[in-house]
Design a protein around this motif. Structure first.
Motif, PDB file in Angstrom:
ATOM      1  N   THR A  59       0.772  -1.076  -0.080  1.00 53.07           N
ATOM      2  CA  THR A  59      -0.098  -0.148   0.118  1.00 53.07           C
ATOM      3  C   THR A  59       0.947   1.216  -0.121  1.00 53.07           C
ATOM      4  OG1 THR A  59      -1.689  -1.358   1.318  1.00 53.07           O
ATOM      5  CG2 THR A  59      -1.765   1.125   1.325  1.00 53.07           C
ATOM      6  N   LYS A  60       1.716   1.285   0.805  1.00 56.86           N
ATOM      7  CA  LYS A  60       2.818   2.531   0.955  1.00 56.86           C
ATOM      8  C   LYS A  60       3.582   2.586  -0.423  1.00 56.86           C
ATOM      9  CE  LYS A  60       6.895   3.750   3.205  1.00 56.86           C
ATOM     10  NZ  LYS A  60       8.100   3.415   4.203  1.00 56.86           N
ATOM     11  N   VAL A  61       4.123   1.439  -1.029  1.00 53.19           N
ATOM     12  CA  VAL A  61       4.798   1.542  -2.321  1.00 53.19           C
ATOM     13  C   VAL A  61       3.783   2.160  -3.538  1.00 53.19           C
ATOM     14  CG1 VAL A  61       5.670   0.315  -4.283  1.00 53.19           C
ATOM     15  CG2 VAL A  61       6.481  -0.221  -1.800  1.00 53.19           C
ATOM     16  N   LEU A  62       2.586   1.574  -3.391  1.00 50.85           N
ATOM     17  CA  LEU A  62       1.769   2.127  -4.517  1.00 50.85           C
ATOM     18  C   LEU A  62       1.250   3.609  -4.369  1.00 50.85           C
ATOM     19  CD1 LEU A  62      -0.260   1.366  -7.004  1.00 50.85           C
ATOM     20  CD2 LEU A  62      -1.873   0.890  -5.318  1.00 50.85           C
ATOM     21  N   SER A  63       1.086   3.866  -2.962  1.00 56.15           N
ATOM     22  CA  SER A  63       0.897   5.233  -2.927  1.00 56.15           C
ATOM     23  C   SER A  63       2.117   6.067  -3.275  1.00 56.15           C
ATOM     24  CB  SER A  63       0.810   5.696  -1.122  1.00 56.15           C
ATOM     25  OG  SER A  63       0.423   6.928  -1.109  1.00 56.15           O
ATOM     26  N   GLU A  64       3.393   5.741  -2.977  1.00 58.04           N
ATOM     27  CA  GLU A  64       4.493   6.438  -3.485  1.00 58.04           C
ATOM     28  C   GLU A  64       4.560   6.577  -4.915  1.00 58.04           C
ATOM     29  OE1 GLU A  64       9.291   6.237  -3.301  1.00 58.04           O
ATOM     30  OE2 GLU A  64       8.118   5.008  -1.819  1.00 58.04           O
ATOM     31  N   VAL A  65       4.373   5.412  -5.674  1.00 54.50           N
ATOM     32  CA  VAL A  65       4.418   5.347  -7.194  1.00 54.50           C
ATOM     33  C   VAL A  65       3.319   6.451  -7.702  1.00 54.50           C
ATOM     34  CG1 VAL A  65       4.095   4.133  -9.215  1.00 54.50           C
ATOM     35  CG2 VAL A  65       5.392   3.345  -7.352  1.00 54.50           C
ATOM     36  N   ARG A  66       1.933   6.396  -7.271  1.00 58.42           N
ATOM     37  CA  ARG A  66       0.950   7.239  -7.773  1.00 58.42           C
ATOM     38  C   ARG A  66       1.475   8.553  -7.342  1.00 58.42           C
ATOM     39  NH1 ARG A  66      -4.310   4.782  -4.681  1.00 58.42           N
ATOM     40  NH2 ARG A  66      -4.908   3.069  -6.095  1.00 58.42           N
ATOM     41  N   ARG A  67       1.944   9.072  -6.089  1.00 61.55           N
ATOM     42  CA  ARG A  67       2.310  10.445  -6.113  1.00 61.55           C
ATOM     43  C   ARG A  67       3.445  10.762  -6.930  1.00 61.55           C
ATOM     44  NH1 ARG A  67       6.397  12.262  -3.725  1.00 61.55           N
ATOM     45  NH2 ARG A  67       6.905  10.328  -2.456  1.00 61.55           N
ATOM     46  N   ARG A  68       4.477  10.149  -7.224  1.00 56.89           N
ATOM     47  CA  ARG A  68       5.471  10.302  -8.408  1.00 56.89           C
ATOM     48  C   ARG A  68       4.963  10.476  -9.584  1.00 56.89           C
ATOM     49  NH1 ARG A  68      11.185   7.280  -6.551  1.00 56.89           N
ATOM     50  NH2 ARG A  68      11.306   8.035  -4.458  1.00 56.89           N
ATOM     51  N   ALA A  69       4.322   9.698 -10.182  1.00 54.68           N
ATOM     52  CA  ALA A  69       3.369   9.686 -11.359  1.00 54.68           C
ATOM     53  C   ALA A  69       2.704  10.988 -11.600  1.00 54.68           C
ATOM     54  CB  ALA A  69       2.794   8.496 -11.699  1.00 54.68           C
ATOM     55  N   TYR A  70       2.103  10.984 -10.826  1.00 58.73           N
ATOM     56  CA  TYR A  70       1.088  12.366 -10.632  1.00 58.73           C
ATOM     57  C   TYR A  70       1.995  13.655 -11.005  1.00 58.73           C
ATOM     58  CZ  TYR A  70      -2.287  16.107  -9.645  1.00 58.73           C
ATOM     59  OH  TYR A  70      -3.057  17.015  -9.566  1.00 58.73           O
ATOM     60  N   HIS A  71       2.923  13.591 -10.047  1.00 53.57           N
ATOM     61  CA  HIS A  71       3.790  15.056 -10.007  1.00 53.57           C
ATOM     62  C   HIS A  71       4.378  14.919 -11.391  1.00 53.57           C
ATOM     63  CE1 HIS A  71       3.265  16.472  -6.058  1.00 53.57           C
ATOM     64  NE2 HIS A  71       3.507  15.265  -5.453  1.00 53.57           N
ATOM     65  N   LEU A  72       5.133  13.838 -11.947  1.00 52.07           N
ATOM     66  CA  LEU A  72       5.644  13.948 -13.183  1.00 52.07           C
ATOM     67  C   LEU A  72       4.807  14.105 -14.445  1.00 52.07           C
ATOM     68  CD1 LEU A  72       8.058  11.106 -12.630  1.00 52.07           C
ATOM     69  CD2 LEU A  72       8.772  13.761 -12.908  1.00 52.07           C
ATOM     70  N   ASP A  73       3.618  13.642 -14.265  1.00 49.26           N
ATOM     71  CA  ASP A  73       2.851  13.568 -15.358  1.00 49.26           C
ATOM     72  C   ASP A  73       1.533  14.646 -15.368  1.00 49.26           C
ATOM     73  OD1 ASP A  73       4.307  11.708 -16.706  1.00 49.26           O
ATOM     74  OD2 ASP A  73       2.999  10.014 -16.040  1.00 49.26           O
ATOM     75  N   MET A  74       1.034  15.085 -14.467  1.00 51.93           N
ATOM     76  CA  MET A  74      -0.282  15.849 -14.393  1.00 51.93           C
ATOM     77  C   MET A  74      -0.173  16.983 -13.406  1.00 51.93           C
ATOM     78  SD  MET A  74      -3.013  13.126 -14.968  1.00 51.93           S
ATOM     79  CE  MET A  74      -3.987  14.096 -15.199  1.00 51.93           C
ATOM     80  N   SER A  75       0.743  17.400 -12.431  1.00 55.42           N
ATOM     81  CA  SER A  75       0.488  18.224 -11.381  1.00 55.42           C
ATOM     82  C   SER A  75       0.583  19.609 -11.586  1.00 55.42           C
ATOM     83  CB  SER A  75       1.604  17.907 -10.476  1.00 55.42           C
ATOM     84  OG  SER A  75       2.892  18.320 -10.998  1.00 55.42           O
ATOM     85  N   LEU A  76       0.789  20.158 -12.782  1.00 60.98           N
ATOM     86  CA  LEU A  76       0.976  21.578 -13.068  1.00 60.98           C
ATOM     87  C   LEU A  76      -0.241  22.033 -13.842  1.00 60.98           C
ATOM     88  CD1 LEU A  76       4.827  21.596 -14.279  1.00 60.98           C
ATOM     89  CD2 LEU A  76       3.843  22.288 -12.064  1.00 60.98           C
ATOM     90  N   GLY A  77      -1.108  21.265 -13.828  1.00 64.65           N
ATOM     91  CA  GLY A  77      -2.549  21.722 -14.569  1.00 64.65           C
ATOM     92  C   GLY A  77      -2.637  21.162 -16.044  1.00 64.65           C
ATOM     93  N   PHE A  78      -3.419  22.023 -16.554  1.00 61.56           N
ATOM     94  CA  PHE A  78      -3.837  21.513 -18.029  1.00 61.56           C
ATOM     95  C   PHE A  78      -3.291  22.481 -19.053  1.00 61.56           C
ATOM     96  CE2 PHE A  78      -6.854  19.435 -15.181  1.00 61.56           C
ATOM     97  CZ  PHE A  78      -6.689  18.142 -15.684  1.00 61.56           C
ATOM     98  N   CYS A  79      -2.969  21.969 -20.239  1.00 61.24           N
ATOM     99  CA  CYS A  79      -2.541  22.734 -21.167  1.00 61.24           C
ATOM    100  C   CYS A  79      -3.584  23.410 -22.003  1.00 61.24           C
ATOM    101  CB  CYS A  79      -1.295  22.235 -21.985  1.00 61.24           C
ATOM    102  SG  CYS A  79      -2.134  20.933 -23.119  1.00 61.24           S
ATOM    103  N   CYS A  80      -3.410  24.198 -23.087  1.00 60.03           N
ATOM    104  CA  CYS A  80      -4.673  24.647 -23.900  1.00 60.03           C
ATOM    105  C   CYS A  80      -5.717  23.700 -24.437  1.00 60.03           C
ATOM    106  CB  CYS A  80      -3.964  25.566 -24.919  1.00 60.03           C
ATOM    107  SG  CYS A  80      -3.253  24.796 -25.965  1.00 60.03           S
ATOM    108  N   CYS A  81      -5.284  22.652 -24.615  1.00 52.50           N
ATOM    109  CA  CYS A  81      -5.869  21.201 -25.225  1.00 52.50           C
ATOM    110  C   CYS A  81      -6.594  20.469 -24.112  1.00 52.50           C
ATOM    111  CB  CYS A  81      -4.999  20.546 -25.881  1.00 52.50           C
ATOM    112  SG  CYS A  81      -4.416  21.242 -27.326  1.00 52.50           S
ATOM    113  N   GLY A  82      -6.320  20.907 -22.883  1.00 51.35           N
ATOM    114  CA  GLY A  82      -7.267  19.910 -21.906  1.00 51.35           C
ATOM    115  C   GLY A  82      -6.580  18.925 -21.385  1.00 51.35           C
ATOM    116  N   ILE A  83      -5.282  18.578 -21.450  1.00 49.23           N
ATOM    117  CA  ILE A  83      -4.397  17.722 -21.292  1.00 49.23           C
ATOM    118  C   ILE A  83      -3.713  17.991 -20.395  1.00 49.23           C
ATOM    119  CG2 ILE A  83      -2.554  16.018 -21.945  1.00 49.23           C
ATOM    120  CD1 ILE A  83      -3.970  16.075 -24.913  1.00 49.23           C
ATOM    121  N   GLY A  84      -3.523  17.231 -19.167  1.00 46.36           N
ATOM    122  CA  GLY A  84      -2.634  17.379 -18.041  1.00 46.36           C
ATOM    123  C   GLY A  84      -1.293  17.439 -18.187  1.00 46.36           C
TER     124      GLY A  84
END
Length: 181
Positions: A59-84
């Motif tokens: 559970t701890k590892v999954l939470s860490e992987v999710r958090r890292r993936a979110y920061h690397l792929d989606m954390s800064l918001g959306f660009c003009c096309c609606g993609i994170g």
């Protein structure tokens, strides 16, 4: 007007294809079902709960992987096309070395996932590393590679691969009567 049209086309094309393969694009949040909304507006999100039947370490590892993936792929918001977009896309803008740094950070996500109980099975490790290699290879192409990096989201794909694997492991643990501590 063109921005709205571009957003609609992009959402329809890319979200549909990602949802068919992985079920959801966001590794960290899930949309709240209409029955549970209450006073919240439609489209509200919450953190994804961990699958039942997992050990504390998994559970701890999954939470860490999710958090890292979110920061690397989606954390800064959306660009003009609606993609994170996330930090991986920003780092990839740096010519040459940006793709290498982004690939290293993606590799760190895979290594974090490998800390589950018993480690990753070889087939899953290979799939995850293939996502990293594809993302790195496409990111080497100037300008077009940056756009592809935003769309491919290797870290989110890897997070969802790990979650699906752990969900199956949890179901097996519950059906076998093995309740991890």
């Amino acid at each position: 007007m063109a921005s709205i049209l571009g957003k609609m086309i992009t959402r329809r094309f890319f979200k549909g294809s990602v949802n068919k393969v992985f079920g959801s694009e966001d590794p960290y949040f899930e949309e709240i079902a209409e029955e549970e909304l209450g006073r919240k507006k439609k489209g509200s999100k919450r953190r994804r709960p961990p699958p039942p039947g997992l050990s504390q370490n998994d559970t701890k590892v999954l939470s860490e992987v999710r958090r890292r993936a979110y920061h690397l792929d989606m954390s800064l918001g959306f660009c003009c096309c609606g993609i994170g977009i996330g930090w991986s896309a920003v780092i990839s803008i740096i010519p040459g070395i940006g793709a290498v740094i982004a690939a290293y950070l993606s590799y760190c996500v895979v290594q974090a996932a490998n800390k589950i109980d018993g480690g990753l099975p070889n087939w899953l490790y290979t799939k995850m590393m293939t996502n990293v290699i594809i993302d790195f290879s496409l990111g080497l192409v100037p300008l077009v590679g940056d756009v592809v990096d935003i769309l491919y989201k290797a870290n989110s794909r890897n997070s969802l691969l790990l979650e699906n694997y752990l969900r199956e492991r949890g179901k097996n643990n519950i059906s076998n009567g093995n309740f991890p501590l």
